[in-house]
Design an enzyme around this catalytic site. Structure first.
Site, PDB file in Angstrom:
ATOM      1  N   LYS A  81      11.449 -17.725 -17.574  1.00  0.00           N
ATOM      2  CA  LYS A  81      11.905 -16.375 -17.182  1.00  0.00           C
ATOM      3  C   LYS A  81      12.852 -15.820 -18.235  1.00  0.00           C
ATOM      4  CE  LYS A  81       9.852 -15.383 -14.943  1.00  0.00           C
ATOM      5  NZ  LYS A  81       8.642 -15.614 -14.270  1.00  0.00           N
TER       6      LYS A  81
ATOM      7  N   ASN B 165       0.603   0.422   6.343  1.00  0.00           N
ATOM      8  CA  ASN B 165       1.168  -0.537   5.374  1.00  0.00           C
ATOM      9  C   ASN B 165       1.695  -1.706   6.174  1.00  0.00           C
ATOM     10  OD1 ASN B 165       0.725   1.325   3.411  1.00  0.00           O
ATOM     11  ND2 ASN B 165       2.864   1.500   2.777  1.00  0.00           N
ATOM     12  N   GLY B 166       1.501  -2.930   5.657  1.00  0.00           N
ATOM     13  CA  GLY B 166       2.025  -4.099   6.346  1.00  0.00           C
ATOM     14  C   GLY B 166       0.904  -5.021   6.776  1.00  0.00           C
TER      15      GLY B 166
ATOM     16  N   GLU C  29      11.056 -15.131 -21.767  1.00  0.00           N
ATOM     17  CA  GLU C  29      10.053 -14.066 -21.850  1.00  0.00           C
ATOM     18  C   GLU C  29      10.665 -12.670 -21.783  1.00  0.00           C
ATOM     19  OE1 GLU C  29       7.090 -13.666 -18.704  1.00  0.00           O
ATOM     20  OE2 GLU C  29       8.451 -14.604 -17.286  1.00  0.00           O
TER      21      GLU C  29
ATOM     22  N   ARG D 103       2.403   1.525  -7.755  1.00  0.00           N
ATOM     23  CA  ARG D 103       2.531   0.359  -6.883  1.00  0.00           C
ATOM     24  C   ARG D 103       1.322  -0.559  -6.954  1.00  0.00           C
ATOM     25  NH1 ARG D 103       5.832   1.231  -2.149  1.00  0.00           N
ATOM     26  NH2 ARG D 103       4.325  -0.021  -1.030  1.00  0.00           N
TER      27      ARG D 103
ATOM     28  N   GLU E 292      10.600 -23.090 -14.881  1.00  0.00           N
ATOM     29  CA  GLU E 292      10.408 -21.674 -14.571  1.00  0.00           C
ATOM     30  C   GLU E 292      11.637 -20.855 -14.989  1.00  0.00           C
ATOM     31  OE1 GLU E 292       8.293 -19.584 -14.001  1.00  0.00           O
ATOM     32  OE2 GLU E 292       9.167 -17.936 -12.866  1.00  0.00           O
TER      33      GLU E 292
ATOM     34  N   LYS F  88       0.444  -8.275 -18.142  1.00  0.00           N
ATOM     35  CA  LYS F  88       0.571  -8.747 -16.756  1.00  0.00           C
ATOM     36  C   LYS F  88      -0.591  -9.668 -16.379  1.00  0.00           C
ATOM     37  CE  LYS F  88       2.439  -9.135 -12.756  1.00  0.00           C
ATOM     38  NZ  LYS F  88       3.502 -10.145 -12.727  1.00  0.00           N
TER      39      LYS F  88
ATOM     40  N   TRP G 164      -3.883  -1.848  -0.947  1.00  0.00           N
ATOM     41  CA  TRP G 164      -3.840  -3.109  -1.693  1.00  0.00           C
ATOM     42  C   TRP G 164      -4.364  -4.133  -0.696  1.00  0.00           C
ATOM     43  CZ3 TRP G 164      -2.689  -5.380  -6.319  1.00  0.00           C
ATOM     44  CH2 TRP G 164      -2.361  -6.722  -6.310  1.00  0.00           C
TER      45      TRP G 164
ATOM     46  N   CYS H 134       0.847  -1.193   0.000  1.00  0.00           N
ATOM     47  CA  CYS H 134       0.000   0.000   0.000  1.00  0.00           C
ATOM     48  C   CYS H 134       0.882   1.243   0.000  1.00  0.00           C
ATOM     49  CB  CYS H 134      -0.870   0.018   1.244  1.00  0.00           C
ATOM     50  SG  CYS H 134      -1.662  -1.549   1.571  1.00  0.00           S
TER      51      CYS H 134
ATOM     52  N   HIS I 103      16.869 -39.028 -25.328  1.00  0.00           N
ATOM     53  CA  HIS I 103      15.716 -39.434 -26.149  1.00  0.00           C
ATOM     54  C   HIS I 103      15.428 -38.400 -27.229  1.00  0.00           C
ATOM     55  CE1 HIS I 103      15.045 -42.793 -23.505  1.00  0.00           C
ATOM     56  NE2 HIS I 103      15.188 -41.957 -22.467  1.00  0.00           N
TER      57      HIS I 103
HETATM   58  C1  F6R Z   1       5.449 -15.250 -16.316  1.00  0.00           C
HETATM   59  C2  F6R Z   1       4.128 -14.854 -15.868  1.00  0.00           C
HETATM   60  C3  F6R Z   1       2.962 -15.556 -16.438  1.00  0.00           C
HETATM   61  C4  F6R Z   1       1.870 -15.735 -15.369  1.00  0.00           C
HETATM   62  C5  F6R Z   1       0.608 -16.345 -15.994  1.00  0.00           C
HETATM   63  C6  F6R Z   1      -0.465 -16.599 -14.972  1.00  0.00           C
HETATM   64  O1  F6R Z   1       6.462 -14.539 -15.672  1.00  0.00           O
HETATM   65  O2  F6R Z   1       3.980 -13.967 -15.071  1.00  0.00           O
HETATM   66  O3  F6R Z   1       3.330 -16.775 -16.970  1.00  0.00           O
HETATM   67  O4  F6R Z   1       2.369 -16.556 -14.368  1.00  0.00           O
HETATM   68  O5  F6R Z   1       0.113 -15.492 -16.983  1.00  0.00           O
HETATM   69  O6  F6R Z   1      -0.860 -15.420 -14.353  1.00  0.00           O
HETATM   70  P1  F6R Z   1      -1.618 -15.429 -12.971  1.00  0.00           P
HETATM   71  O7  F6R Z   1      -0.679 -15.962 -11.967  1.00  0.00           O
HETATM   72  O8  F6R Z   1      -1.999 -13.995 -12.747  1.00  0.00           O
HETATM   73  O9  F6R Z   1      -2.813 -16.320 -13.135  1.00  0.00           O
END
Ligand code: F6R
Length: 609
Positions: A485, A101-102, A488, A27, A481, A604, A75, A2, A504
């Site tokens: 990372k 906040n917290g 992307e 934020r 993962e 996002k 938040w 927050c 294989h």
């Molecule tokens: C990768 C990333 C995406 C999300 C995916 C699911 O860094 O952020 O692969 O993990 O789009 O998103 P959420 O978790 O919001 O359902």
């Protein structure tokens, strides 16, 4: 998480509070509010939604005159986004207004304590407990009331406080959550983040844990918790607004990578009491668990890769078969599910279209749905039978880092909790597992302290055309993962393979100079991984190895560079091995000049199919 801003001076405070809060919008927040001390006493205005809803409600601040005020963007953590749950929270008698906040970890205990003494609560927030406690302890001395509250509350907090009896004072105190005091001429400020007050002053003092600041128009007094006066150094801020928003980091992604120790701590510590896991937020019983023949973990992207770790962790600790599935597949493939299935949904945003649709499929089939979500009050949270929130705070960078780490932490707690309920692990074994989870934040911190080793490696290989990640068991889960990372944000083609699958097919891709990142942290499978590393080395690969400190020497003999991680319980290793991998992706992308926080073609929150 927050945002806090506070003002005491000679100008109208509300317009400045709105301006300061606007600077904290980056934020993320779901509601906002201000409290102003003016001719009509202490007045509060709050609104769910964007800041402009609040601004319209108070006519840009003109509707609540007064030269002392506090403001907040919230938040949600405790209680869904709503007007009443927004901050400032006030005490029942109206003496105190508080922004926070917290997370107050023992808020339920304190709330029940106050309810038994006749205090009436109006919100679901942990913050209201602070406001009510202040009034409860107040006998004319605000500092004394703050001191008593600080003694009682557990958790993290940055607090801005107004007291009706002191119209010329603004109080602030913090623990484990940042709070700064800005120094002006004839006016002073508080803020959770520098951007909020940067237009007014560049002279700041940073409050430390359990320090109290008392602001008047002309002066700021700093005190320790026993009331002794403190001299504090004044820092001159040279940052521009953009770097101030990122807390001095170049990108939100790095800021969020570095926030992981705190995010994991905030997510686990309220759920551990007296050495035991307490998941107050979910209603799953031993009988429910005994009924489940299978657990499905369903999610997308990074959250799905948490699901792959969950499969290894839950199967090995609890002994219930677990299947991890991507939501877009699960929803269209007629999975065999029913009332004897627990579906664990994982989502940072709580709004991912495929994940939400999969949840609805599962509900339709009569499954029990438990979700791990970061956004309070999101669609997935609302439609699940039980919800566990990751208290990571808003994640701004598109590439998920702290959401992944906090989701993993909750998966571990769930696995231990289930194992304990079903008697699959003895209390001693559970205590040892839990102690290992509790150690993760400091272990992550220790890895972040050696960023430059990974930066050095990235500087040599950022031009690679393809990068392969290999691992076995939980190392394979973490490789998935790690590879996501990297691809992307750096746009380098990369794949993760179960190391045993190399021969294989994928090994035909290895040639002189091909970069292979080998995750070899699983002690029981270390020798197997060494064989796989030898295989790729024999074909000319350059190998970056990740292993535990005790295996450093053995791996160094084979790999071109090795990054050691601390030891922990096998299932929890991905929480540590992913840190150098996040850093590697970040530095490679940075050296390639990529738009790290907003990679091309990605959003996002994926709210369409
Ligand atoms: C990768 C990333 C995406 C999300 C995916 C699911 O860094 O952020 O692969 O993990 O789009 O998103 P959420 O978790 O919001 O359902």
């Amino acid at each position: 998480m927050c945002g806090i801003v506070g003002y005491i001076g000679r100008e109208e405070s509300a317009p400045f509070l709105l301006e300061g809060l606007e600077k904290l919008e980056y934020r993320g927040y779901d509601s906002a509010g201000v409290a102003v001390y003016g001719p009509d006493g202490l007045r509060v205005a709050k609104a769910k939604g964007r800041l402009k809803v609040l601004a319209e409600k108070i006519d840009g601040g003109r509707a609540i005159p007064g030269t002392v005020g506090i403001g907040h963007t919230r938040w949600a953590t405790h209680g869904a986004p709503s007007d009443v749950n927004s901050h400032p929270q006030t005490s029942a008698g109206g003496k105190f207004a508080v922004v926070h906040n917290g997370i107050i970890e023992n808020y339920l205990y304190l709330k029940n304590h106050l309810i038994r003494r006749g205090v009436e609560f109006v919100s679901e927030t942990d913050t209201e407990v602070v406001a009510q406690l202040l009034e409860y302890y107040y006998d004319g001395n605000v500092m004394e009331a703050i001191r008593k509250v600080v003694e009682k509350v557990e958790g993290s907090y940055a607090l801005g406080i107004l007291c009706e009896d002191f119209p010329d004072r603004l109080f602030a105190v913090r623990k484990d959550s940042p709070l700064i005091v800005g120094l002006g001429r004839g006016e002073n400020y508080i803020a959770s983040d520098i951007p909020a007050i940067l237009s007014k002053t560049r002279d700041i003092c940073r409050l430390k844990d359990n320090e109290i600041a008392v602001l008047t128009r002309s002066n700021v007094g700093f005190f320790d918790i026993d009331g002794y006066f403190l001299e504090k150094p004044v820092e001159y801020i040279e940052w521009d607004v953009e770097s101030a928003e990122k807390g001095g980091y170049e990108h939100f992604m790095m800021k969020e990578i570095c926030e992981q120790p705190k995010a994991v701590h905030d997510t686990i510590s309220p759920r551990i009491r007296d050495g035991r896991i307490v998941l107050d937020d979910i209603a799953l019983t031993k009988e429910d668990l005994e009924r489940f023949r299978k657990i499905f973990v369903v999610a997308c992207g990074t959250a799905y890769y948490v699901g792959v770790v969950a499969k290894y962790a839950i199967e090995s600790m609890v002994g219930i078969p677990v299947e991890a599935d991507v939501a877009s597949e699960f929803r269209y493939r007629s999975p065999v599910i029913g009332p004897d299935t627990l579906v664990l949904i994982i989502s940072q945003s709580g709004e991912t279209a495929d994940t939400l649709a999969a949840l609805r499929e599962a509900k339709h089939a009569g499954c029990r749905v438990l979700s791990i979500v970061n956004v309070v009050g999101s669609s997935i949270a609302n439609e699940s039978d039980d919800v566990l929130y990751t208290w990571a705070g808003p994640e701004i960078s598109v590439a998920s880092t702290k959401a992944y780490s906090t989701q993993l932490a909750l998966v571990y707690l769930l696995a231990i909790h289930f194992a304990e309920l079903l008697g699959k692990k003895s209390p001693e074994e559970c205590a040892a597992l839990l102690a290992a989870v509790e150690k993760l934040p400091e272990q992550i911190e220790s890895l972040l302290a050696h960023k430059e080793n990974i930066q050095f490696f990235a500087s040599r290989y950022f031009n690679a055309g393809d990068i392969y990640f290999i691992g076995r068991n939980i190392d394979y889960a973490a490789s998935l993962e790690a590879s996501l990372k990297l691809k992307e944000i750096s746009y380098i083609h990369s794949e993760a393979y179960a190391a045993g699958e190399l021969k294989h097919g994928p090994i035909s891709l290895i040639e002189e100079g091909t970069l292979v990142v080998a995750l070899a942290t699983h002690t029981g499978l270390f020798d197997k991984m060494m064989s796989n590393i030898r295989e790729v080395k024999a074909r000319g690969a350059v190998v970056l190895g990740i292993t535990t400190e005790d295996k450093l020497e053995a791996l160094t003999a084979q790999a071109d560079m090795v990054f050691p991680i601390p030891s922990t319980e096998t299932c929890f290793l991905p929480s540590l091995s992913i840190i150098p991998m996040q850093l590697f992706a970040y530095y490679v992308a940075s050296m390639k000049g990529c738009d790290i926080d907003k990679p091309r073609n990605l959003a996002k929150s994926v709210t369409v199919e």
